[in-house]
Design a protein around this motif. Sequence first.
Motif, PDB file in Angstrom:
ATOM      1  N   GLY A 403       0.793  -1.224   0.000  1.00 30.54           N
ATOM      2  CA  GLY A 403       0.000   0.000   0.000  1.00 30.54           C
ATOM      3  C   GLY A 403       0.821   1.268   0.000  1.00 30.54           C
ATOM      4  O   GLY A 403       0.350   2.319   0.458  1.00 30.54           O
ATOM      5  N   ARG A 404       2.024   1.206  -0.542  1.00 29.11           N
ATOM      6  CA  ARG A 404       2.932   2.362  -0.432  1.00 29.11           C
ATOM      7  C   ARG A 404       3.491   2.783  -1.783  1.00 29.11           C
ATOM      8  O   ARG A 404       3.606   1.993  -2.712  1.00 29.11           O
ATOM      9  CB  ARG A 404       4.118   2.029   0.469  1.00 29.11           C
ATOM     10  CG  ARG A 404       3.782   1.848   1.925  1.00 29.11           C
ATOM     11  CD  ARG A 404       5.055   1.842   2.734  1.00 29.11           C
ATOM     12  NE  ARG A 404       5.993   0.835   2.269  1.00 29.11           N
ATOM     13  CZ  ARG A 404       7.309   0.879   2.495  1.00 29.11           C
ATOM     14  NH1 ARG A 404       7.840   1.886   3.138  1.00 29.11           N
ATOM     15  NH2 ARG A 404       8.088  -0.088   2.053  1.00 29.11           N
ATOM     16  N   HIS A 405       3.851   4.042  -1.824  1.00 31.36           N
ATOM     17  CA  HIS A 405       4.635   4.591  -2.927  1.00 31.36           C
ATOM     18  C   HIS A 405       6.000   4.937  -2.364  1.00 31.36           C
ATOM     19  O   HIS A 405       6.137   5.843  -1.536  1.00 31.36           O
ATOM     20  CB  HIS A 405       3.952   5.845  -3.485  1.00 31.36           C
ATOM     21  CG  HIS A 405       4.769   6.561  -4.526  1.00 31.36           C
ATOM     22  ND1 HIS A 405       4.650   7.918  -4.777  1.00 31.36           N
ATOM     23  CD2 HIS A 405       5.732   6.114  -5.392  1.00 31.36           C
ATOM     24  CE1 HIS A 405       5.477   8.268  -5.731  1.00 31.36           C
ATOM     25  NE2 HIS A 405       6.143   7.199  -6.122  1.00 31.36           N
ATOM     26  N   LEU A 406       7.009   4.198  -2.793  1.00 29.01           N
ATOM     27  CA  LEU A 406       8.374   4.404  -2.334  1.00 29.01           C
ATOM     28  C   LEU A 406       9.105   5.231  -3.385  1.00 29.01           C
ATOM     29  O   LEU A 406       9.408   4.744  -4.471  1.00 29.01           O
ATOM     30  CB  LEU A 406       9.051   3.051  -2.126  1.00 29.01           C
ATOM     31  CG  LEU A 406      10.413   3.016  -1.448  1.00 29.01           C
ATOM     32  CD1 LEU A 406      10.352   3.640  -0.073  1.00 29.01           C
ATOM     33  CD2 LEU A 406      10.904   1.568  -1.356  1.00 29.01           C
ATOM     34  N   ARG A 407       9.373   6.493  -3.045  1.00 25.76           N
ATOM     35  CA  ARG A 407       9.926   7.437  -4.023  1.00 25.76           C
ATOM     36  C   ARG A 407      11.382   7.753  -3.683  1.00 25.76           C
ATOM     37  O   ARG A 407      11.713   8.075  -2.532  1.00 25.76           O
ATOM     38  CB  ARG A 407       9.104   8.718  -4.003  1.00 25.76           C
ATOM     39  CG  ARG A 407       9.467   9.728  -5.082  1.00 25.76           C
ATOM     40  CD  ARG A 407       8.954  11.119  -4.726  1.00 25.76           C
ATOM     41  NE  ARG A 407       7.552  11.123  -4.384  1.00 25.76           N
ATOM     42  CZ  ARG A 407       6.557  11.376  -5.245  1.00 25.76           C
ATOM     43  NH1 ARG A 407       6.840  11.623  -6.506  1.00 25.76           N
ATOM     44  NH2 ARG A 407       5.302  11.391  -4.826  1.00 25.76           N
ATOM     45  N   PHE A 408      12.249   7.660  -4.684  1.00 22.97           N
ATOM     46  CA  PHE A 408      13.642   8.083  -4.540  1.00 22.97           C
ATOM     47  C   PHE A 408      13.810   9.408  -5.274  1.00 22.97           C
ATOM     48  O   PHE A 408      13.555   9.499  -6.475  1.00 22.97           O
ATOM     49  CB  PHE A 408      14.591   7.029  -5.101  1.00 22.97           C
ATOM     50  CG  PHE A 408      14.634   5.767  -4.294  1.00 22.97           C
ATOM     51  CD1 PHE A 408      15.487   5.644  -3.214  1.00 22.97           C
ATOM     52  CD2 PHE A 408      13.791   4.706  -4.597  1.00 22.97           C
ATOM     53  CE1 PHE A 408      15.525   4.483  -2.457  1.00 22.97           C
ATOM     54  CE2 PHE A 408      13.807   3.548  -3.856  1.00 22.97           C
ATOM     55  CZ  PHE A 408      14.677   3.430  -2.770  1.00 22.97           C
ATOM     56  N   ASP A 409      14.238  10.424  -4.545  1.00 22.48           N
ATOM     57  CA  ASP A 409      14.359  11.757  -5.144  1.00 22.48           C
ATOM     58  C   ASP A 409      15.580  11.886  -6.039  1.00 22.48           C
ATOM     59  O   ASP A 409      15.618  12.757  -6.916  1.00 22.48           O
ATOM     60  CB  ASP A 409      14.400  12.822  -4.037  1.00 22.48           C
ATOM     61  CG  ASP A 409      13.089  12.899  -3.263  1.00 22.48           C
ATOM     62  OD1 ASP A 409      12.037  12.644  -3.878  1.00 22.48           O
ATOM     63  OD2 ASP A 409      13.127  13.179  -2.059  1.00 22.48           O
ATOM     64  N   THR A 410      16.579  11.066  -5.815  1.00 29.24           N
ATOM     65  CA  THR A 410      17.739  11.044  -6.702  1.00 29.24           C
ATOM     66  C   THR A 410      17.799   9.665  -7.365  1.00 29.24           C
ATOM     67  O   THR A 410      17.404   8.657  -6.758  1.00 29.24           O
ATOM     68  CB  THR A 410      19.049  11.292  -5.933  1.00 29.24           C
ATOM     69  OG1 THR A 410      19.183  10.300  -4.906  1.00 29.24           O
ATOM     70  CG2 THR A 410      19.027  12.684  -5.298  1.00 29.24           C
ATOM     71  N   PRO A 411      18.267   9.594  -8.612  1.00 27.37           N
ATOM     72  CA  PRO A 411      18.299   8.300  -9.311  1.00 27.37           C
ATOM     73  C   PRO A 411      19.038   7.240  -8.508  1.00 27.37           C
ATOM     74  O   PRO A 411      20.153   7.458  -8.029  1.00 27.37           O
ATOM     75  CB  PRO A 411      19.028   8.636 -10.618  1.00 27.37           C
ATOM     76  CG  PRO A 411      18.761  10.090 -10.830  1.00 27.37           C
ATOM     77  CD  PRO A 411      18.743  10.706  -9.461  1.00 27.37           C
ATOM     78  N   THR A 412      18.392   6.096  -8.366  1.00 31.36           N
ATOM     79  CA  THR A 412      18.909   4.993  -7.546  1.00 31.36           C
ATOM     80  C   THR A 412      19.014   3.750  -8.418  1.00 31.36           C
ATOM     81  O   THR A 412      18.084   3.421  -9.149  1.00 31.36           O
ATOM     82  CB  THR A 412      17.971   4.730  -6.356  1.00 31.36           C
ATOM     83  OG1 THR A 412      17.900   5.917  -5.561  1.00 31.36           O
ATOM     84  CG2 THR A 412      18.462   3.574  -5.509  1.00 31.36           C
ATOM     85  N   PRO A 413      20.145   3.051  -8.364  1.00 30.90           N
ATOM     86  CA  PRO A 413      20.318   1.893  -9.253  1.00 30.90           C
ATOM     87  C   PRO A 413      19.212   0.847  -9.072  1.00 30.90           C
ATOM     88  O   PRO A 413      18.891   0.460  -7.940  1.00 30.90           O
ATOM     89  CB  PRO A 413      21.682   1.331  -8.840  1.00 30.90           C
ATOM     90  CG  PRO A 413      22.412   2.473  -8.217  1.00 30.90           C
ATOM     91  CD  PRO A 413      21.346   3.287  -7.526  1.00 30.90           C
ATOM     92  N   LEU A 414      18.668   0.390 -10.177  1.00 32.78           N
ATOM     93  CA  LEU A 414      17.714  -0.711 -10.124  1.00 32.78           C
ATOM     94  C   LEU A 414      18.372  -1.947  -9.515  1.00 32.78           C
ATOM     95  O   LEU A 414      17.702  -2.788  -8.908  1.00 32.78           O
ATOM     96  CB  LEU A 414      17.196  -1.029 -11.530  1.00 32.78           C
ATOM     97  CG  LEU A 414      16.095  -2.084 -11.627  1.00 32.78           C
ATOM     98  CD1 LEU A 414      14.826  -1.631 -10.916  1.00 32.78           C
ATOM     99  CD2 LEU A 414      15.793  -2.426 -13.089  1.00 32.78           C
ATOM    100  N   ALA A 415      19.692  -2.036  -9.641  1.00 32.86           N
ATOM    101  CA  ALA A 415      20.426  -3.157  -9.051  1.00 32.86           C
ATOM    102  C   ALA A 415      20.238  -3.220  -7.539  1.00 32.86           C
ATOM    103  O   ALA A 415      20.326  -4.300  -6.942  1.00 32.86           O
ATOM    104  CB  ALA A 415      21.908  -3.056  -9.397  1.00 32.86           C
ATOM    105  N   ASN A 416      19.975  -2.080  -6.885  1.00 33.76           N
ATOM    106  CA  ASN A 416      19.714  -2.095  -5.443  1.00 33.76           C
ATOM    107  C   ASN A 416      18.447  -2.887  -5.130  1.00 33.76           C
ATOM    108  O   ASN A 416      18.388  -3.632  -4.146  1.00 33.76           O
ATOM    109  CB  ASN A 416      19.556  -0.668  -4.916  1.00 33.76           C
ATOM    110  CG  ASN A 416      20.871   0.090  -4.850  1.00 33.76           C
ATOM    111  OD1 ASN A 416      21.881  -0.362  -5.382  1.00 33.76           O
ATOM    112  ND2 ASN A 416      20.862   1.251  -4.207  1.00 33.76           N
ATOM    113  N   LEU A 417      17.428  -2.715  -5.964  1.00 31.57           N
ATOM    114  CA  LEU A 417      16.187  -3.463  -5.772  1.00 31.57           C
ATOM    115  C   LEU A 417      16.415  -4.950  -6.047  1.00 31.57           C
ATOM    116  O   LEU A 417      15.937  -5.813  -5.293  1.00 31.57           O
ATOM    117  CB  LEU A 417      15.088  -2.909  -6.674  1.00 31.57           C
ATOM    118  CG  LEU A 417      13.732  -3.614  -6.609  1.00 31.57           C
ATOM    119  CD1 LEU A 417      13.177  -3.625  -5.196  1.00 31.57           C
ATOM    120  CD2 LEU A 417      12.740  -2.955  -7.574  1.00 31.57           C
TER     121      LEU A 417
END
Length: 448
Positions: A403-417
């Motif tokens: 039920g959440r929107h997890l927003r990164f304000d600066t570009p974050t590597p998809l590799a982290n996910l």
Amino acid sequence: MIVRKRSLSRRTLLRGAGAAVALPLLDAMLPAMTADAATAASDSALRRLAYVYIPMGFHAAQWTPKGENLDDLPSSLQPLAPVKDHLTVVTGMDLQNAYPGSHATSNAAFLSAARAKLTESTDYYLGTTVDQIAARKIGRSTALPSLELAMDTMSTVGQCDNGYACVYQNNLSWSSPTTPLPSEAHPRLVFEMLFGEGGSPQQRRAQRRSRASLLDSVSDEMRRLQRQLGGSDRQRVEGYLDSLREVERRIQHAEASAADHPLPDLDRPVGVPESYAAHARLMFDLQALAFQADITRVTTFQLARETSNRTYPEIGVPDPHHPVTHHGNRPEKLAKVAKINQFHVSLFAEFLQKLQSIPEGNGTLLDHSLLMYGSGMGNPDAHDHTNLPVLVAGGAAGRMQGGRHLRFDTPTPLANLHLTLLNKVGVPLETFADSTGRIDKLFDPVRV
């Protein structure tokens, strides 16, 4: 088959003439499990990883939630309302190794986060994809370590996109930097891969002629098993077999329709439904069955290929998909991109609801699965790889906060996910590709 004291092996199969049908996880199997297997089957375990790919990005304004929760879903995500408590929308992810921007690198980098070698020949080179890293760990005890699926029944060869070999667009999954794994789009072949004995095309045709139904050939074993199970297990097996029979019926119907109407599409393999939506639903249902029977725990599914010119008249978009995505910020084209996004999401939402409807332990298949849905491209008009459309679903057994929107304000590597999801299903990597860390806030360490 001999059942003693309600103790069945997790690998129990119903066997008939030329067929073997795996069973879902049953209460009667738990006493027979080893300590490791029982832990894997417990309510706290995440057992499966699924990846669904959409091509050519998205219309961000109709995809991105305005706040931090999902109380007011934007139009492209509205079909997910029934499962929003099992869903996290992630924005701000990027794929730096997909640059320079292209369709080929969007597809290639999505699961590898690696830079594709620029070549039009067979000396292609990428990286091992996350699904295959997971399969080596959580897929080693299943009949199929992983399952690679697609919607397009024909793959192009040679050079496809700005000097990149077509192999990069054709294949999501790579078992090594030089070994792409081809996907299967034909439902009958997938069905036989999961439940039949396979063989050559001629042998498979003979098998289909020799039996009206897969389940008919194991009916004696089925009745014997049912007499020795408790009430809840009997219901579970009956529901699973009903789903199996329904999938088989739809495949047979598609084959009959294709045989009766062979023109004008002479290249369409027999058994592939004419409707895109019907085909996609069938492929999703096959994945649900594969998960339920524990035939595989890792899947990838390409809902369409990059540069696809598929049309979607059923939703009011008769235009080819690829040209529409070169929208030039024209409202009428952006609206069509958003409609296509919503259509694809609706099929994924149905899959999630299907998994949620199938009990397993004290939870559901959805609780014990992690699913990632998204694209390797952000704004298709710019061919960029920043602010990608990404959804993560399931994971209640791993305490994922939905039920959440997890927003990164600066570009974050998809590799982290990717690294985070691998760790949650028990793959103990410290880094993956260009990762800079885990996304621990995707999961709640406190909530039970």
